[in-house]
Design a protein around this motif. Structure first.
Motif, short mmCIF file in Angstrom:
data_model
loop_
_atom_site.label_atom_id
_atom_site.label_comp_id
_atom_site.label_asym_id
_atom_site.label_seq_id
_atom_site.Cartn_x
_atom_site.Cartn_y
_atom_site.Cartn_z
N ARG A 16 4.79 7.30 -1.66
CA ARG A 16 5.44 6.83 -0.46
C ARG A 16 4.51 5.53 0.23
O ARG A 16 3.33 5.34 -0.04
CB ARG A 16 5.48 7.89 0.66
CG ARG A 16 4.20 8.21 1.10
CD ARG A 16 4.40 9.22 2.31
NE ARG A 16 3.09 9.99 2.81
CZ ARG A 16 2.15 9.11 3.50
NH1 ARG A 16 2.34 7.93 4.13
NH2 ARG A 16 0.98 9.53 3.75
N ILE A 17 5.49 4.66 0.87
CA ILE A 17 4.65 3.65 1.43
C ILE A 17 3.77 4.04 2.44
O ILE A 17 4.12 5.01 3.35
CB ILE A 17 5.93 2.73 2.08
CG1 ILE A 17 6.72 2.37 0.86
CG2 ILE A 17 5.15 1.40 2.97
CD1 ILE A 17 6.07 1.20 0.03
N ALA A 18 2.62 3.56 2.58
CA ALA A 18 1.82 3.92 3.79
C ALA A 18 1.83 3.47 5.14
O ALA A 18 2.57 2.36 5.24
CB ALA A 18 0.30 3.28 3.12
N THR A 19 1.71 3.90 6.13
CA THR A 19 1.88 3.47 7.43
C THR A 19 0.76 2.43 7.95
O THR A 19 -0.04 2.25 7.12
CB THR A 19 1.69 4.65 8.34
OG1 THR A 19 0.36 5.23 8.47
CG2 THR A 19 2.54 5.79 8.19
N ARG A 63 9.02 2.84 -10.16
CA ARG A 63 8.13 2.06 -11.19
C ARG A 63 6.74 2.61 -11.09
O ARG A 63 6.06 2.82 -12.11
CB ARG A 63 8.44 0.86 -11.20
CG ARG A 63 9.55 0.46 -11.73
CD ARG A 63 9.72 -1.06 -11.71
NE ARG A 63 11.32 -1.38 -12.04
CZ ARG A 63 11.89 -1.74 -13.33
NH1 ARG A 63 11.13 -1.73 -14.35
NH2 ARG A 63 13.10 -1.90 -13.28
N VAL A 64 5.94 2.59 -9.83
CA VAL A 64 4.67 2.96 -9.58
C VAL A 64 4.40 4.53 -10.05
O VAL A 64 3.49 4.62 -10.69
CB VAL A 64 4.35 2.69 -8.16
CG1 VAL A 64 2.92 3.29 -7.92
CG2 VAL A 64 4.10 1.11 -7.94
N GLY A 65 5.16 5.17 -9.63
CA GLY A 65 5.26 6.67 -9.89
C GLY A 65 5.08 6.77 -11.40
O GLY A 65 4.20 7.65 -12.16
N LYS A 66 6.08 6.12 -12.18
CA LYS A 66 6.26 6.28 -13.76
C LYS A 66 5.03 5.67 -14.31
O LYS A 66 4.48 6.28 -15.17
CB LYS A 66 7.29 5.62 -14.03
CG LYS A 66 8.75 6.49 -13.84
CD LYS A 66 9.88 5.69 -14.23
CE LYS A 66 11.28 6.44 -13.84
NZ LYS A 66 12.55 5.91 -14.16
N CYS A 90 0.99 -1.10 -0.04
CA CYS A 90 0.18 -0.01 -0.10
C CYS A 90 0.91 1.23 0.12
O CYS A 90 1.83 1.40 0.71
CB CYS A 90 -0.83 0.10 1.20
SG CYS A 90 -2.21 -1.36 1.02
N MET A 91 0.55 2.10 -1.06
CA MET A 91 1.40 3.32 -1.03
C MET A 91 0.34 4.53 -1.11
O MET A 91 -0.77 4.39 -1.51
CB MET A 91 2.06 3.39 -2.33
CG MET A 91 3.02 2.36 -2.69
SD MET A 91 3.85 2.25 -4.15
CE MET A 91 4.92 0.71 -4.07
N ILE A 92 0.73 5.61 -0.89
CA ILE A 92 0.19 7.03 -0.74
C ILE A 92 0.53 7.92 -1.85
O ILE A 92 1.74 8.17 -1.68
CB ILE A 92 0.05 7.50 0.64
CG1 ILE A 92 -0.49 6.51 1.83
CG2 ILE A 92 -0.96 8.91 0.59
CD1 ILE A 92 -1.79 5.98 1.53
N ASN A 93 -0.16 8.40 -2.67
CA ASN A 93 0.27 9.48 -3.73
C ASN A 93 0.03 11.03 -3.07
O ASN A 93 -0.36 11.17 -1.87
CB ASN A 93 -0.54 9.39 -4.88
CG ASN A 93 -2.04 10.06 -4.91
OD1 ASN A 93 -2.53 10.61 -3.97
ND2 ASN A 93 -2.99 9.62 -5.85
N GLU A 94 0.71 11.99 -3.61
CA GLU A 94 0.52 13.27 -3.09
C GLU A 94 -0.71 13.88 -2.78
O GLU A 94 -1.03 14.83 -2.10
CB GLU A 94 1.27 14.14 -4.08
CG GLU A 94 0.94 14.45 -5.18
CD GLU A 94 2.01 15.27 -6.17
OE1 GLU A 94 1.60 15.33 -7.47
OE2 GLU A 94 2.97 15.53 -5.68
#
Length: 154
Positions: free
Chosen positions: A84-87, A73-76, A50-54
């Motif tokens: 960023r990786i989620a807490t 790679r996810v951003g691209k 799990c990641m969080i975008n801006e």
């Protein structure tokens, strides 16, 4: 059965998702533990990073159990600034599930599926709790989470 397991089972039932929900006596928190509990190969397991975008939106990178997801790679892939990786708290808040049991579907997110995952016909993903898994076809998984298939592993 705990509330998280019941939640994903209800989601599967209400959305007529073909898959098998399995509960074990032992932990499935890590890929290794899940493989032992289900008596399957690590190759059969996917994990959900799990990641969080801006903008604070959840992105779920679905990769094979032995792989790591690349935030670059996810951003691209999404044409965005590197997420960023989620807490652990964000994971619970945004998915409704605890870390180590997060399914690959069933909540609002942008889903990315690593191309290596799609080489498998069937995979096992989090079943809502640290002691459960869902066995599901990769084609169904891609369809139900509207996943974009691309290389996101490191």
């Amino acid at each position: 059965m705990d509330i998280y397991e019941e939640k994903i089972k209800s989601y599967m039932r209400n959305n007529e998702i073909k898959g098998e929900h399995m509960v074990f006596e032992s932990s499935c928190h890590s890929v290794e533990e899940a493989a032992i509990s289900a008596n399957i190969s690590i190759d059969d397991i996917v994990k959900n990073i799990c990641m969080i975008n801006e903008d604070g939106e959840l992105i779920v990178a679905i990769v094979k159990g032995e792989d790591r997801a690349s935030t670059t790679r996810v951003g691209k892939a999404l044409g965005i600034t590197r997420p960023r990786i989620a807490t652990e708290e964000e994971v619970r808040e945004k998915t409704g599930y605890v870390c180590g049991g997060v399914p690959s579907f069933g909540y609002k997110a942008i889903y990315l599926i690593d191309s290596k995952v799609m080489e498998r016909e069937i995979v096992y993903t989090g079943g809502g709790s640290e002691s459960s898994l869902i066995k599901i076809s990769t084609d169904i998984l891609k369809e139900i989470n509207n996943g974009q298939v691309t290389r996101i592993r490191k």
